[in-house]
Design a protein around this motif. Structure first.
Motif, short mmCIF file in Angstrom:
data_model
loop_
_atom_site.label_atom_id
_atom_site.label_comp_id
_atom_site.label_asym_id
_atom_site.label_seq_id
_atom_site.Cartn_x
_atom_site.Cartn_y
_atom_site.Cartn_z
N GLY A 99 120.83 53.99 -47.20
CA GLY A 99 121.82 55.11 -47.21
C GLY A 99 122.69 54.73 -48.22
O GLY A 99 123.48 55.77 -48.82
N ALA A 100 123.01 53.76 -48.82
CA ALA A 100 123.71 53.27 -49.87
C ALA A 100 123.41 53.91 -51.36
O ALA A 100 124.22 54.40 -52.02
CB ALA A 100 123.93 51.76 -50.30
N PHE A 101 121.85 54.02 -51.42
CA PHE A 101 121.37 54.60 -52.54
C PHE A 101 121.67 56.33 -52.43
O PHE A 101 122.22 56.71 -53.60
CB PHE A 101 119.80 54.51 -52.45
N ILE A 102 121.62 56.92 -51.43
CA ILE A 102 121.92 58.30 -51.25
C ILE A 102 123.43 58.55 -51.68
O ILE A 102 123.70 59.44 -52.37
CB ILE A 102 121.62 58.73 -49.90
N GLY A 107 126.73 61.31 -54.60
CA GLY A 107 128.08 60.80 -54.51
C GLY A 107 128.74 60.96 -56.02
O GLY A 107 129.64 61.55 -56.56
N SER A 108 127.84 60.43 -56.92
CA SER A 108 128.20 60.47 -58.26
C SER A 108 128.19 61.76 -58.97
O SER A 108 128.96 61.96 -59.71
CB SER A 108 127.40 59.43 -58.92
N VAL A 150 128.02 60.68 -46.72
CA VAL A 150 127.90 59.66 -45.69
C VAL A 150 127.07 60.31 -44.52
O VAL A 150 125.91 59.86 -44.16
CB VAL A 150 129.02 59.06 -45.13
N GLY A 151 127.02 61.64 -44.38
CA GLY A 151 126.19 62.40 -43.24
C GLY A 151 124.77 62.46 -44.02
O GLY A 151 123.83 62.41 -43.10
N GLY A 152 124.86 62.77 -45.21
CA GLY A 152 123.31 63.00 -45.70
C GLY A 152 122.69 61.68 -45.79
O GLY A 152 121.51 61.57 -45.59
N ILE A 187 114.99 67.67 -45.25
CA ILE A 187 116.05 66.86 -45.60
C ILE A 187 116.26 66.93 -47.19
O ILE A 187 117.36 67.13 -47.80
CB ILE A 187 116.06 65.52 -45.06
N THR A 188 115.04 66.89 -47.85
CA THR A 188 114.86 66.75 -49.34
C THR A 188 115.45 68.01 -49.94
O THR A 188 116.32 67.96 -50.70
CB THR A 188 113.62 66.29 -49.95
N ILE A 189 115.28 69.18 -49.39
CA ILE A 189 115.44 70.43 -49.94
C ILE A 189 117.03 70.69 -49.74
O ILE A 189 117.71 70.96 -50.79
CB ILE A 189 114.56 71.50 -49.09
N PHE A 190 117.55 70.28 -48.66
CA PHE A 190 118.98 70.37 -48.39
C PHE A 190 119.67 69.56 -49.33
O PHE A 190 120.61 70.15 -49.88
CB PHE A 190 119.38 70.14 -46.89
N ILE A 191 119.38 68.40 -49.58
CA ILE A 191 120.01 67.48 -50.54
C ILE A 191 119.69 68.15 -51.99
O ILE A 191 120.70 67.76 -52.70
CB ILE A 191 119.49 66.11 -50.29
N GLU A 192 118.76 68.20 -52.33
CA GLU A 192 118.42 68.73 -53.63
C GLU A 192 119.49 70.03 -54.00
O GLU A 192 119.91 70.25 -54.95
CB GLU A 192 117.19 69.21 -53.67
N ILE A 193 119.66 70.88 -52.88
CA ILE A 193 120.35 72.38 -53.37
C ILE A 193 121.97 71.83 -53.31
O ILE A 193 122.54 72.14 -54.21
CB ILE A 193 120.13 73.25 -52.17
N VAL A 194 122.41 71.08 -52.12
CA VAL A 194 124.00 70.71 -52.11
C VAL A 194 124.15 69.38 -52.93
O VAL A 194 125.29 69.96 -53.68
CB VAL A 194 124.08 70.68 -50.39
N GLY A 195 123.28 68.68 -52.93
CA GLY A 195 123.83 67.42 -54.01
C GLY A 195 123.37 67.31 -55.26
O GLY A 195 124.00 66.77 -56.13
N PHE A 196 122.42 68.25 -55.79
CA PHE A 196 122.04 68.32 -57.23
C PHE A 196 122.20 69.76 -57.74
O PHE A 196 122.79 70.03 -58.93
CB PHE A 196 120.64 67.96 -57.24
#
Length: 353
Positions: A99-102, A107-108, A150-152, A187-196
């Motif tokens: 989780g710390a890596f995510i 977060g960065s 944190v949720g992600g 989960i990967t698709i969601f994080i890729e869109i929202v986080g990247f």
């Protein structure tokens, strides 16, 4: 994300050996731990103890440094694991480490995006944005980002567990193809869109509009700085974002397609398993590069770092870092627009980047 990628299931099918990643991770994590710990602890010391000016940009940078430190503190466990290829620390620490890596990577990107948007508002809309660019609003945004990452991270760490493999215990490894198809790919698709993807587009848009605004001669009078300094800030910011995060997230998406067998080819799987450890290591080093953003983005940070004294900001004056006080009579109109009444005296407001 480490917990989504270090999956050995299916190696036998194509005869792929990606064991080189363990030595690579061990070396890069060791470098990142030493440099990241020193630079980010030093940055937090400057932000909290040596800078007298507290504004929204400082708040974004402080949270970015905290995000980096959360990840840095888990690196010794990752170093031990990759050197010994055995995880003796238990399931929960495995989840926390994943989780710390995510939290760090995404977060960065989000905090860097906040800094980019804040700079955009300060330069393109220096007057109209004064009510928006407040410490209170910045604190709300930071809280929302922490809840999101944190949720992600928690959604990913649900799948980060230790597994018994012969005589050793693994962590971040062993996800089945069925798990990839049903859960991890979504989960990967969601994080890729929202986080990247969204932060990347916002950063590019803000930078392009700032560059377009700098072409106007009156802009430099309004922001009270030189064009070269602003350009340097944009270049450093985009360079760290693009070099660290674009290759990693692009390869992550490619890897997810391979793991879900949307792309079914031994050659493509071998390529994905070769590229991913390399891009992940580059992304990991962002925790060492972020202090460079602080130095080039914040003039007050530079002064605090070199002289130990940050520029004090008068009370009831809008947040800023570059005082618009060096203009002569030809800039009088701009200065007067910035003047505020405080205890019967006029003060010149500042503009922040």
């Amino acid at each position: 994300m480490a917990s989504l990628v270090l999956n050995e299931t299916g190696l036998e099918d194509c005869g792929i050996d990606d064991s080189f990643k363990y030595n690579l991770y061990g070396v890069v994590y060791s470098v990142a731990f030493v440099l990241g710990l020193v630079t980010n602890c030093g940055s937090l010391f400057v932000f909290c103890c040596r800078m007298k000016m507290r504004n929204e940009t400082t708040l974004f940078m402080t949270n970015l440094a905290l995000s980096d430190l959360v990840f840095v503190f888990t690196l010794p466990f990752k170093i031990f694991y990759n050197v010994n290829r055995h995880w003796p620390f238990g399931d929960w620490l495995c989840k926390i480490s994943g989780g710390a890596f995510i939290t760090n990577i995404y977060g960065s990107m989000l905090f860097l995006t906040c800094i980019s948007v804040d700079r955009f508002l300060a330069i393109v809309y220096p007057f109209r944005s004064r009510s928006v660019r407040s410490r209170r609003n910045a604190a709300v945004v930071c809280a929302a980002i922490w809840l999101l990452i944190v949720g992600g991270g928690m959604s990913v760490t649900f799948f980060s567990a230790t597994n018994r493999a012969k005589s050793s215990t693994t962590c971040f490894e062993g996800f089945s193809k069925n798990t990839w198809k049903t859960y991890l790919s979504r989960i990967t698709i969601f994080i890729e869109i929202v986080g990247f993807l969204i932060p990347l587009l916002i950063n590019l848009a803000c930078s392009s509009m700032v560059l377009r605004t700098l072409r106007k001669p009156a802009t430099l009078c309004q922001i009270g700085t030189n064009k070269e300094r602003v350009l340097r800030m944009i270049v450093v910011h985009l360079a760290i974002f693009i070099i660290c995060f674009v290759p990693y997230n692009s390869v992550l998406f490619f890897y997810a397609l391979v793991r879900t067998q949307a792309l079914d080819s031994c050659w493509l799987e071998r390529l994905a398993r070769t590229l991913y450890p390399i891009t992940l290591c580059v992304a990991t080093l962002n925790c060492c590069f972020d202090p460079v953003v602080y130095y080039f983005t914040s003039e007050s940070f530079q002064k605090s770092l070199t002289t130990g004294k940050g520029q004090a900001r008068p009370e009831n004056v809008p947040r800023s870092e570059a005082v618009l006080s060096g203009k002569e009579s030809n800039d009088t109109e701009v200065v007067e627009t910035h003047q505020l009444a405080s205890n019967g005296k006029e003060q010149v407001s500042e503009t922040q980047f």
